[in-house]
Design an enzyme around this catalytic site. Sequence first.
Site, PDB file in Angstrom:
ATOM      1  N   ASP A  53       0.818  -1.208   0.000  1.00 12.67           N
ATOM      2  CA  ASP A  53       0.000   0.000   0.000  1.00 12.67           C
ATOM      3  C   ASP A  53       0.854   1.262   0.000  1.00 12.67           C
ATOM      4  OD1 ASP A  53      -2.739  -1.061   0.080  1.00 12.67           O
ATOM      5  OD2 ASP A  53      -2.131  -1.914   2.007  1.00 12.67           O
ATOM      6  N   TYR A 111       6.929  -9.686   7.191  1.00 12.82           N
ATOM      7  CA  TYR A 111       6.879  -8.235   7.281  1.00 12.82           C
ATOM      8  C   TYR A 111       7.589  -7.798   8.560  1.00 12.82           C
ATOM      9  CZ  TYR A 111       3.324  -7.869   3.597  1.00 12.82           C
ATOM     10  OH  TYR A 111       2.651  -7.911   2.404  1.00 12.82           O
TER      11      TYR A 111
END
Length: 286
Positions: A53, A111
């Site tokens: 994003d 992540y």
Amino acid sequence: MKRTPAALWIWYRGTDYLGFQRQPEGLTVQEALETSLKKAGVPYTLMPAGRTDRGVHARMQVASIRLPPFYTSEMLSERIVPHLPPDLGLCVARRPVPGFHAQWSAVGKEYRYRIQLGGAPAEAWRPFVMEPSTEPRLEGLVLKPERVAELLGAAVGQRDFYAFHEHSSLRKPRTLESSTLHHLGNGLFEARLRGDGFGRYQVRYLVGSALLTAAGALPEEHYRAALDSGTPIPGLKAPAKGLLLWEVRYAPELDPFTPEERARPPGLPLGPPFCLPAEADSDAAA
């Protein structure tokens, strides 16, 4: 004649991009990369392992693309470099084994999320680190690293993470294999989340809600109920600038990249947000 498949390992600092995927307006990673590929003689669309994003960074994003006939991965590695912007780069381009696909062959991702839990971040790191004191719902509250680590660890397992991702993502069981907090030095901490897949904003909601709960602003029973049953909570979506796609994983027989390359990525910049301070890697719970 057939076009040759290639697997690309790319990195980027996402600060100035509107995410990975092309948008009607505004610069994206995909647009910048495909523009560079076209200048290097590869005028084709690529397929990434996932779509980060707006503002999210990537140490390792993987993309599949087909090269023109007689055009090799080695040629691409040489020809694309002069056309890449300074916040986007290529670590490895390689012809993968038959059947490889950057997205569908992936078996998991890791992540990492950087949080300043003590003191102030170094200026070079400030654009890539969450500062809880700047979040209205956390301002003035005490955050103990051990407590944050405990709450992050509670999320491990196969769960319905419906309360921790956008409802535009498919609701299904996902497995969070590990979720740990590490001290990188000078009050900078890093949450490391490793799993088989993540819904949109899942890492940001998990980290933000763990911080909110650790600070006493969200009842722990509500946080744990959200983990156990998907019960909605007024969680906190941590800001994008602290999030980093660290690694995309593949089965050994399909992985285009060697263990040595994964450990020491060729061409990866040494500056933030990819490098770690010298005193990194001590576990917050230790």
